[in-house]
Write a protein that holds these residues in place. Structure first.
Motif, PDB file in Angstrom:
ATOM      1  N   THR A 112       0.826  -1.209   0.000  1.00  0.00           N
ATOM      2  CA  THR A 112       0.000   0.000   0.000  1.00  0.00           C
ATOM      3  C   THR A 112       0.861   1.260   0.000  1.00  0.00           C
ATOM      4  OG1 THR A 112      -1.763  -1.158   1.194  1.00  0.00           O
ATOM      5  CG2 THR A 112      -1.799   1.240   1.247  1.00  0.00           C
ATOM      6  N   SER A 113       1.909   1.255   0.805  1.00  0.00           N
ATOM      7  CA  SER A 113       2.804   2.416   0.846  1.00  0.00           C
ATOM      8  C   SER A 113       3.476   2.638  -0.500  1.00  0.00           C
ATOM      9  CB  SER A 113       3.863   2.221   1.934  1.00  0.00           C
ATOM     10  OG  SER A 113       3.269   2.091   3.205  1.00  0.00           O
ATOM     11  N   ASP A 114       3.849   1.545  -1.144  1.00  0.00           N
ATOM     12  CA  ASP A 114       4.472   1.645  -2.466  1.00  0.00           C
ATOM     13  C   ASP A 114       3.494   2.233  -3.479  1.00  0.00           C
ATOM     14  OD1 ASP A 114       6.527   1.051  -4.511  1.00  0.00           O
ATOM     15  OD2 ASP A 114       5.057  -0.441  -5.171  1.00  0.00           O
ATOM     16  N   GLU A 115       2.235   1.816  -3.414  1.00  0.00           N
ATOM     17  CA  GLU A 115       1.224   2.349  -4.336  1.00  0.00           C
ATOM     18  C   GLU A 115       0.986   3.837  -4.085  1.00  0.00           C
ATOM     19  OE1 GLU A 115      -2.077  -0.169  -3.602  1.00  0.00           O
ATOM     20  OE2 GLU A 115      -1.332  -1.821  -4.851  1.00  0.00           O
ATOM     21  N   MET A 116       1.019   4.244  -2.815  1.00  0.00           N
ATOM     22  CA  MET A 116       0.851   5.664  -2.498  1.00  0.00           C
ATOM     23  C   MET A 116       2.011   6.481  -3.057  1.00  0.00           C
ATOM     24  SD  MET A 116      -0.568   5.280   1.398  1.00  0.00           S
ATOM     25  CE  MET A 116      -0.691   7.030   1.721  1.00  0.00           C
ATOM     26  N   LEU A 117       3.221   5.954  -2.957  1.00  0.00           N
ATOM     27  CA  LEU A 117       4.380   6.652  -3.529  1.00  0.00           C
ATOM     28  C   LEU A 117       4.272   6.730  -5.051  1.00  0.00           C
ATOM     29  CD1 LEU A 117       7.287   5.175  -1.364  1.00  0.00           C
ATOM     30  CD2 LEU A 117       6.489   7.536  -1.373  1.00  0.00           C
ATOM     31  N   GLN A 118       3.761   5.651  -5.644  1.00  0.00           N
ATOM     32  CA  GLN A 118       3.590   5.665  -7.092  1.00  0.00           C
ATOM     33  C   GLN A 118       2.570   6.736  -7.504  1.00  0.00           C
ATOM     34  OE1 GLN A 118       2.350   1.915  -8.680  1.00  0.00           O
ATOM     35  NE2 GLN A 118       2.496   2.565 -10.803  1.00  0.00           N
ATOM     36  N   THR A 119       1.515   6.892  -6.685  1.00  0.00           N
ATOM     37  CA  THR A 119       0.529   7.927  -6.970  1.00  0.00           C
ATOM     38  C   THR A 119       1.161   9.312  -6.926  1.00  0.00           C
ATOM     39  OG1 THR A 119      -1.239   6.563  -6.028  1.00  0.00           O
ATOM     40  CG2 THR A 119      -1.664   8.926  -6.200  1.00  0.00           C
ATOM     41  N   ASN A 132       4.314   9.992  -7.482  1.00  0.00           N
ATOM     42  CA  ASN A 132       5.196  10.140  -8.642  1.00  0.00           C
ATOM     43  C   ASN A 132       4.441  10.436  -9.923  1.00  0.00           C
ATOM     44  OD1 ASN A 132       7.522   9.677  -7.155  1.00  0.00           O
ATOM     45  ND2 ASN A 132       7.459   7.444  -7.462  1.00  0.00           N
ATOM     46  N   ASN A 133       3.183  10.017  -9.962  1.00  0.00           N
ATOM     47  CA  ASN A 133       2.384  10.208 -11.182  1.00  0.00           C
ATOM     48  C   ASN A 133       1.625  11.548 -11.205  1.00  0.00           C
ATOM     49  OD1 ASN A 133       3.182   7.730 -12.159  1.00  0.00           O
ATOM     50  ND2 ASN A 133       1.400   6.648 -11.311  1.00  0.00           N
TER      51      ASN A 133
END
Length: 262
Positions: free
Chosen positions: A249-256, A258-259
């Motif tokens: 989940t934390s990785d997905e939040m960071l990806q958000t 970055n996008n």
């Protein structure tokens, strides 16, 4: 970087320790005299953004602070020395201690070790030894012509020899206790070594001064309870999975984040 990534990783490491401990307990469910272990944990330090009691106005204070925990760590793996069930074997040299106490043995280098495993044998000299050939202390030698070996609850060893009308005493088995058995160092092979944390060994006659009595023809089984261990295994696995999902989940939040510029 999001702190939750590192916090969740400490949780995964902690659950790995719990699962490793549980696996060892399950692996030794049929080991004579084995004592189960329990992993213990504590939370790590906290990142304090606001202390409790901070003034919010001239007349009011914050009833609670803002503190974010940074994870978990293993603090101890504690040996549980509860008594295991006794199994009758009818072997004259099998012994179990009902109550507190350990059998004392001597390693080849002369150092003394302690064990709950009372499955003893006789070597080629008639000396009572364990499965690895380590001598029981005090040393007891059984005569080669002995037809029967009797071990009393107080540890007195007597034998019947051909032509004799009475039993002859050949030795006394003492037991040893520690003020903190959990502080003993586990050597493997059901052997424990004295440490500063265990306290000094207190040796005496079985049944006196709080020491347990000896039961001949029995062995003490492992104190592992499979139902409890399997439950711990399930909860440990679920907690490990949950921590891994936090990282995802934390990785997905960071990806958000970055996008955002796209």
């Amino acid at each position: 970087m999001m702190q939750s990534l590192y916090t969740a990783s400490t949780g995964m490491l902690a659950m790995q320790t719990q699962i490793d401990t549980t696996a060892n307990n399950i692996a030794n469910v049929n080991t004579i005299g084995f004592k189960k272990s329990r992993a213990e944990f504590a939370d790590l330090m906290y990142h304090v953004m606001e202390y409790a009691g901070t003034s919010t106005s001239d007349s009011t204070k914050s009833p609670t602070g803002i503190e974010v925990g940074l994870g978990v760590r293993a603090t101890a793996i504690n040996k549980i020395f509860t008594e295991g069930s006794l199994k009758q074997t009818d072997n004259q040299l099998d012994m179990a201690i009902t109550g507190r106490g350990f059998f004392k043995m001597e390693l080849p280098d002369g150092s003394e070790v302690y064990s709950k495993n009372g499955a003893f044998k006789i070597d080629d000299n008639g000396t009572i030894v364990n499965s690895d050939g380590y001598k029981l202390v005090p040393e007891i030698v059984v005569p080669a012509d002995a037809t029967n070996i009797s071990i009393g609850t107080d540890g007195i060893v007597t034998v019947i020899q051909p032509g004799a009308t009475t039993a002859a005493q050949v030795g006394q088995i003492n037991t040893t206790n520690f003020i903190n058995p959990a502080g003993l160092h586990s050597l493997g092979d059901n052997l424990y070594l004295e440490t500063d944390s265990s306290g000094q060994p207190v040796e005496g006659v079985p049944g006196i001064d709080g020491l347990g009595t000896i039961r001949q023809g029995f062995v003490e089984l492992s104190n592992v309870e499979l139902v409890v261990e399997l439950t711990d295994l399930i909860t440990g696995q679920r907690a490990y999975d949950s921590n891994s999902k936090v990282i995802t989940t934390s990785d997905e939040m960071l990806q958000t984040v970055n996008n955002l510029k796209r």
